[in-house]
Design a protein around this motif. Structure first.
Motif, mmCIF file in Angstrom:
data_model
loop_
_atom_site.group_PDB
_atom_site.id
_atom_site.type_symbol
_atom_site.label_atom_id
_atom_site.label_comp_id
_atom_site.label_asym_id
_atom_site.label_seq_id
_atom_site.Cartn_x
_atom_site.Cartn_y
_atom_site.Cartn_z
ATOM 1 N N ILE A 103 -3.221 -4.265 14.000
ATOM 2 C CA ILE A 103 -2.295 -3.140 13.847
ATOM 3 C C ILE A 103 -3.001 -1.816 14.115
ATOM 4 O O ILE A 103 -3.906 -1.439 13.381
ATOM 5 N N SER B 107 -3.661 3.720 12.024
ATOM 6 C CA SER B 107 -4.539 4.800 11.563
ATOM 7 C C SER B 107 -5.434 5.329 12.678
ATOM 8 O O SER B 107 -5.783 4.613 13.618
ATOM 9 N N SER C 65 -2.764 8.656 5.761
ATOM 10 C CA SER C 65 -1.470 8.546 5.081
ATOM 11 C C SER C 65 -0.368 9.223 5.886
ATOM 12 O O SER C 65 0.777 8.790 5.883
ATOM 13 N N TRP D 126 -10.120 1.917 11.742
ATOM 14 C CA TRP D 126 -9.914 0.947 10.631
ATOM 15 C C TRP D 126 -9.071 -0.234 11.088
ATOM 16 O O TRP D 126 -8.412 -0.867 10.280
ATOM 17 N N THR E 96 -8.241 -3.563 11.553
ATOM 18 C CA THR E 96 -8.715 -4.875 11.110
ATOM 19 C C THR E 96 -8.550 -5.884 12.235
ATOM 20 O O THR E 96 -7.477 -5.979 12.841
ATOM 21 N N THR F 30 -1.667 3.977 0.467
ATOM 22 C CA THR F 30 -2.486 4.236 -0.725
ATOM 23 C C THR F 30 -1.615 4.253 -1.985
ATOM 24 O O THR F 30 -0.393 4.376 -1.917
ATOM 25 N N GLU G 220 -1.247 6.547 -4.105
ATOM 26 C CA GLU G 220 -0.497 7.796 -4.261
ATOM 27 C C GLU G 220 0.731 7.816 -3.349
ATOM 28 O O GLU G 220 1.792 8.302 -3.740
HETATM 29 C C1 LIG Z 1 -9.864 -2.548 4.395
HETATM 30 C C2 LIG Z 1 -8.956 -1.678 5.191
HETATM 31 C C3 LIG Z 1 -8.302 -2.198 6.277
HETATM 32 C C4 LIG Z 1 -7.461 -1.401 7.034
HETATM 33 N N1 LIG Z 1 -6.866 -1.942 8.125
HETATM 34 C C5 LIG Z 1 -6.085 -1.155 8.906
HETATM 35 C C6 LIG Z 1 -5.499 -1.668 10.095
HETATM 36 O O1 LIG Z 1 -5.664 -2.840 10.432
HETATM 37 N N2 LIG Z 1 -4.760 -0.848 10.863
HETATM 38 C C7 LIG Z 1 -4.555 0.470 10.519
HETATM 39 O O2 LIG Z 1 -3.859 1.148 11.240
HETATM 40 N N3 LIG Z 1 -5.104 0.983 9.415
HETATM 41 C C8 LIG Z 1 -5.861 0.212 8.595
HETATM 42 N N4 LIG Z 1 -6.431 0.747 7.469
HETATM 43 C C9 LIG Z 1 -6.258 2.159 7.183
HETATM 44 C C10 LIG Z 1 -5.301 2.452 6.053
HETATM 45 O O3 LIG Z 1 -3.984 2.282 6.481
HETATM 46 C C11 LIG Z 1 -5.588 3.878 5.599
HETATM 47 O O4 LIG Z 1 -6.806 3.820 4.904
HETATM 48 C C12 LIG Z 1 -4.533 4.455 4.717
HETATM 49 O O5 LIG Z 1 -3.332 4.650 5.399
HETATM 50 C C13 LIG Z 1 -4.984 5.793 4.120
HETATM 51 O O6 LIG Z 1 -5.482 6.654 5.090
HETATM 52 P P1 LIG Z 1 -6.929 7.336 4.946
HETATM 53 O O7 LIG Z 1 -7.878 6.282 4.603
HETATM 54 O O8 LIG Z 1 -7.151 8.156 6.119
HETATM 55 O O9 LIG Z 1 -6.818 8.256 3.649
HETATM 56 P P2 LIG Z 1 -6.102 9.695 3.553
HETATM 57 O O10 LIG Z 1 -4.701 9.610 4.022
HETATM 58 O O11 LIG Z 1 -6.956 10.722 4.137
HETATM 59 O O12 LIG Z 1 -6.061 9.847 1.980
HETATM 60 C C14 LIG Z 1 -7.218 10.184 1.187
HETATM 61 C C15 LIG Z 1 -6.742 10.355 -0.245
HETATM 62 O O13 LIG Z 1 -5.736 11.384 -0.293
HETATM 63 C C16 LIG Z 1 -4.562 10.895 -0.860
HETATM 64 N N5 LIG Z 1 -3.381 11.482 -0.221
HETATM 65 C C17 LIG Z 1 -3.112 11.578 1.097
HETATM 66 N N6 LIG Z 1 -1.888 12.101 1.297
HETATM 67 C C18 LIG Z 1 -1.366 12.336 0.086
HETATM 68 C C19 LIG Z 1 -0.126 12.847 -0.378
HETATM 69 N N7 LIG Z 1 0.855 13.204 0.455
HETATM 70 N N8 LIG Z 1 0.049 12.944 -1.703
HETATM 71 C C20 LIG Z 1 -0.909 12.569 -2.571
HETATM 72 N N9 LIG Z 1 -2.100 12.079 -2.205
HETATM 73 C C21 LIG Z 1 -2.323 11.949 -0.893
HETATM 74 C C22 LIG Z 1 -4.605 9.403 -0.607
HETATM 75 O O14 LIG Z 1 -3.780 8.690 -1.503
HETATM 76 C C23 LIG Z 1 -6.070 9.111 -0.790
HETATM 77 O O15 LIG Z 1 -6.338 8.980 -2.158
HETATM 78 C C24 LIG Z 1 -7.263 -0.044 6.689
HETATM 79 C C25 LIG Z 1 -7.910 0.473 5.574
HETATM 80 C C26 LIG Z 1 -8.749 -0.319 4.828
HETATM 81 C C27 LIG Z 1 -9.441 0.281 3.655
#
Ligand SMILES: Cc1cc2nc3c(=O)[nH]c(=O)nc-3n(C[C@H](O)[C@H](O)[C@H](O)COP(=O)(O)OP(=O)(O)OC[C@H]3O[C@@H](n4cnc5c(N)ncnc54)[C@H](O)[C@@H]3O)c2cc1C
Lengths: 383, 353
Positions: A131, A134, A140, A164, A166, A368, A370
């Motif tokens: 997928i 990200s 998010s 990210w 997978t 996430t 949140e």
């Molecule tokens: C093990 C793993 C596998 C993954 N596999 C895939 C994959 O196969 N394909 C893919 O596309 N993605 C994948 N992801 C990515 C995953 O979808 C993202 O980690 C997730 O959407 C959050 O984005 P970010 O990590 O950039 O965090 P951010 O969005 O930057 O968030 C950082 C922090 O801020 C908080 N935050 C952000 N926006 C808000 C808001 N509006 N209100 C309150 N708090 C907020 C979040 O909750 C979090 O605590 C994977 C992630 C992991 C950890």
């Protein structure tokens, strides 16, 4: 405002329970001698040979129509296969995403030619997908997607970076969410989904090592990669709606509360039958949570089967499920003393360390904590 | 949901809405019985809902009938609906007639039930019996028998739960006619009587939790601070989502127990429910008070009609810890490889506990 927070009871299915016995016998044989530390990888464990065996048994794409290689079985039967494979720690990563969401997405939005071309391989456990949602600047806030697929003569030219992702290094295809018109300021508008053949030129896949030392997710860089026009899934510009439709499937399955099962099982093994009042209560508490989550998750499956909107219900399962999976290692280390390399707990210590380092992802991947709670708040009418 | 249940659910909900206002819940918390609420509940036959159709029930499945107890919980349980329903079910299982009016039930301690002439000599005691002072019939189980005691047959010493609801002590030493005593039905052994109480409280808590959520969501939408409703603050939204999570889990756990009640795994279902719902109660009540601020900390506000009930009910008929231990013992009868099969095909809890 007063959202209905009841979950229907999944109807008892004789066929599903019979299947359970069959699946258990198969898994007992296939996984004999596989140590808990390997089982703990569960839906991160990649094993193409295993996926092909599961496919040969008819246990992938189970609910899909037979003309596309599916088996026209009930959701209840599929649920049994999914939960049994996860609970036993079978390596399901290879076919996982195709079975859970890419296949159903194609069934819903794909053309006849696309369905015929991709679904049989997926159901056979041979065609794998990942997928691509990200990006470095898109977490998010998925609607801020930047990766572009520029419509050109005969197809699309793709530029941008996915992060990210997978299994991108193992999969033949990526379900790419990207922009086909407009700018990130247009948000949901102008986005589309494209099924990208990852062997095409202009695509660079770079593995990233995670906290637990695993290499399952990747950075995927697109540099003028060309895909033909028939790689577009659904309608151009309809990407947002399509992506959102996947979410109820993605958020309520047993994978949302069974990720720490290997540790939980080994914990009970070490505790034995009479560990004393405190440990018994701690285990009983986890049992109460697990049985309740399972009831809720099966209830969502029943709602989906009846074509009911289960978005809010599914989101609640994922939020509660992650809390459950994440507290298991904390409880395990309170109940069982683990000193570094102590002979009695050497293997358990490794399993505990692995699980401790895995659980932070459980409230990130797939939305996430949140973000999920924001969706629930919307369901309550607060936003 | 089937038709009969749907109609009953609607009727019961409307009845409680119209008759069971805060006044009724407050009266119950002073140990009184809001008569008009009881009369309305009795008039539509709810006290007989758990009984077989030929004995005066609606012909509802037990699992469905039990769900009516949750509705009362949503209004703070101003009358002993669950107690009466379950007491009548116990009487029916023994072939005894149902209570004319209010009934409650208890396990009789130090029980002696012996033949005396053409009747029985019954003695023993019970403590903390819900609503006993208002019950026309007190269903006592002990000494291998079930006894349909009448008010005049025993001495009642008033007591109360943490939130003021009547929880009385009883002493009996009386000669009772033969038609008030029967052999104890196999289905209601000592564990099952405690379980019936725990199930009833789990269902009431699930109902009360739903009300706590609704009250808190409503209050957050009305309370303005910093120029906008506090519901618009993300910190508040995230907390309310947690209440919704717990509410949903409580509903699912209570329904799991209701569905399992007439089968082999009834005790296991109750253990899951009392443990899980009790935990949900603590988490949700604490957030509800936080969101309500100082006004929710007053006697005048209605929040406590539900939160104090949650705090009381989670301790009655076995706290979370008590039921967790029973569940844990049962699961650990086959640790390791037996754990998952236990989760998916629960064995009878009685065997392990
Ligand atoms: C093990 C793993 C596998 C993954 N596999 C895939 C994959 O196969 N394909 C893919 O596309 N993605 C994948 N992801 C990515 C995953 O979808 C993202 O980690 C997730 O959407 C959050 O984005 P970010 O990590 O950039 O965090 P951010 O969005 O930057 O968030 C950082 C922090 O801020 C908080 N935050 C952000 N926006 C808000 C808001 N509006 N209100 C309150 N708090 C907020 C979040 O909750 C979090 O605590 C994977 C992630 C992991 C950890």
């Amino acid at each position: 405002m007063s959202a209905d927070l009841s979950y229907p009871a999944a109807p008892f299915s004789e066929a599903a329970e019979q299947l359970r016995t069959e699946v258990r016998a198969f898994l007992a044989e296939e996984l004999a001698g596989v140590p808990p530390l390997v089982r703990a990888k569960s839906w991160n464990g990649f094993d193409a040979a295993f996926s092909r065996k599961l496919g040969a048994r008819g246990w992938i794409g189970m609910t899909w129509p037979t003309q596309y290689g599916g088996h026209a079985r009930s959701n209840a039967e599929r649920y049994v296969v999914v939960e049994e494979t996860l609970a036993s720690g079978a390596p399901v990563a290879a076919h996982w995403i195709a079975d859970r969401q890419s296949g159903p997405l194609l069934l819903r939005y794909g053309t006849e030619a696309q369905k015929q071309r991709y679904l049989p391989g997926m159901a056979a456990g041979e065609t794998y997908t990942c997928i691509g949602m990200s990006e470095p600047d898109v977490g998010s806030d998925l609607a801020a997607v930047r990766t572009r697929a520029e419509p050109v003569e005969g197809g699309f030219r793709i530029n941008g970076t996915k992060l990210w992702t997978t299994n991108a290094h193992n999969a033949q295809f990526m379900l790419l969410f990207c922009r086909t018109s407009g700018t990130p300021a247009d948000r949901h508008k102008g986005t589309s989904q494209i099924l990208v053949d990852l062997s095409l030129p202009g695509i660079d896949i770079r593995p990233i090592t995670d906290l637990a030392g695993e290499r399952h997710f990747n950075e995927v860089v697109f540099d003028d990669a060309f895909v033909p026009a028939d790689a577009l899934i659904g309608a151009e510009g309809n990407g947002w709606e399509q992506v959102m439709s996947e979410l109820a499937y993605e958020r309520s399955g047993p994978e949302r509360f069974l990720s720490s099962m290997a540790l939980l099982v080994e914990m009970t093994r070490l505790l034995g039958t009479t560990p004393g009042d405190a440990a018994e209560a701690a285990v009983g508490r986890l049992v109460a949570h697990l049985m309740t989550l399972r009831r809720m998750s099966r209830g969502v499956a029943a709602m989906l089967e009846n074509k009911q909107d289960a978005g809010l219900h599914a989101t609640i399962v994922k939020d509660l499920g992650a809390l459950f999976e994440q507290e298991i290692p904390d409880i395990a280390r309170q109940l069982i003393a683990v000193a570094p390399n102590a002979p009695a707990t050497r293997e358990f210590g490794k399993l505990l360390a692995y699980t401790v380092a895995s659980v932070p992802a459980f409230s990130l991947r797939g939305g996430t904590r949140e973000i999920l709670r924001g969706i629930i708040a919307r369901g309550l009418g607060l936003r | 949901m089937n038709d009969v249940l749907e109609i009953l659910t609607e009727t019961a909900t409307r009845l409680f809405e119209q008759k069971a206002g805060d006044d009724a819940a407050r009266a119950a918390r002073r140990g009184e019985l809001p008569e008009s609420v009881w009369d309305a509940v009795a008039e539509i036959g709810l006290p007989f809902a758990l009984m077989p159709e030929e004995a005066g029930g609606f012909g509802l499945a037990e699992a469905d009938a039990l769900r009516l107890i949750r509705i009362g919980g949503g209004f703070g349980s101003p009358v002993p609906l669950g107690e009466t329903m379950l007491a009548n079910a116990m009487l029916a299982a023994a072939g005894l007639p149902p209570a004319d009016r209010i009934a409650t039930f208890a396990e009789l301690e130090d029980a002696h039930v012996v033949r005396e002439g053409d009747g029985w000599r019954v003695s023993g005691r019970a403590s903390g019996v819900p609503w006993a002072r208002h019950a026309g019939t007190i269903t006592l189980l002990g000494g291998g028998h079930i006894i349909a005691a009448r008010v005049g047959d025993l001495a009642v010493t008033p007591g109360e739960a943490g939130n003021g609801l009547a929880r009385d002590d009883l002493e009996i030493d009386a000669r009772l006619p033969a038609d008030q005593v029967a052999p104890r039905p196999a289905r209601f052994d000592a564990d099952a009587v405690e379980a019936a109480g725990a199930l009833m409280r789990a269902l009431e808590m699930a109902g009360a939790l739903q009300t706590v959520l609704a009250l808190t969501v409503q209050y957050a939408g009305e309370r303005i601070q910093f120029g906008k409703p506090i519901a618009k603050l993300q910190a508040i939204q995230q907390q309310l989502a947690v209440v919704a999570d717990q509410c949903a889990a409580a509903n699912a756990a209570a329904e799991l127990a209701a569905d399992a009640w007439d089968g082999d795994t009834s005790l296991l279902g109750v253990a899951v429910a009392k443990a899980r719902v009790g935990e949900a109660a603590g988490i949700a009540a604490s957030i509800a008070h936080q969101v309500h601020g100082a006004i929710g900390f007053t006697e005048e506000h209605r929040l406590h009609l539900f939160t104090k009930a949650l705090w009381s009910w989670r301790d009655e008929f076995g706290s979370e810890t008590v039921w967790q231990r029973r569940l844990g013992k049962a699961a650990l009868a086959a640790p390791g490889d037996g754990f998952w099969p236990f989760i998916t095909a629960p064995t009878v809890l009685e065997q392990a506990a």
